[in-house]
Scaffold this motif. Sequence first.
Motif: not given
Length: 276
Positions: A55, A180, A47-49, A177, A43, A39-40
């Motif tokens: 996610v 992350l 990727a959007k919420a 970005q 993101l 998932i990290l």
Amino acid sequence: MTAVQQKSTGLEQSETAPSSWRGADLGTRTVAYTERDAILYALAVGAKATDLDLVMEDRLRVLPTFALTLAQWAPDALGSQGAWDTTTALHGSQELTVLAPLPRSGEIALSARVGEVWDKGAAAVFEIVVESEYFVATWSIFAPGFGGFGGERGPSKPAGPSGDPALTTDLVTAENQTALYRLLGDMHHIHIDPAAAAVIGQPRPIMHGLCTLAAGTLPLARELGVHPADLTRLSGRFAAPAFPGDTLPIRGWRSESGVDFEVGGAITGAHAEFGA
């Protein structure tokens, strides 16, 4: 091309001829990851919420390009053995072939070897191949000063697509970005520290090349009307740095097998294929 993402190990450069590395076994490694890691990663590549199947644990589909973070140890291992100068080598291009969807979490056995070593005259190009039951990934590392050993030059750079693109869209990168993406294992300071970026002649920290390439597949998939997790093949050349917060135009040309595309001036000669 982007700087190879590894720190100098302090080892003296090997006197071994570049051609002698061809076919070298880099060993095997079992890598483990969790749903949280996948998932990290999603993101970190944009990727959007609202992309719940990228996610959210309950319906998670792992992006195929996550494999490239799991296999990054292989080119790092070869560089640490002195095959090239880790301060000047560049990540020239990347290929990924998907054999099966990555599980949501678990352990994956990876084996790595050196493929071809090409003699470009002023430089050598090393291919590092990582294989598993889920994917095959190939790094091409451009090593200045290691050519001229009498080897074959290898394939030439392919001609770019001609005509007007069939599709256009944008890759909108986030200011945070690289902050992350580096949490996935590539902690090189040029992606976070302005002083480190200045040493390589950049005005501010640059995007990871693999992040830019992977991130480009998300808006590309949306434009094609497919799911980014259905990616089956990806390749691209790293032509220039990109910066977090930039908006990069994506242009795509449909081909018989998929789509040829470029992401601003950062990614060229790229190709993607998506399954059903």
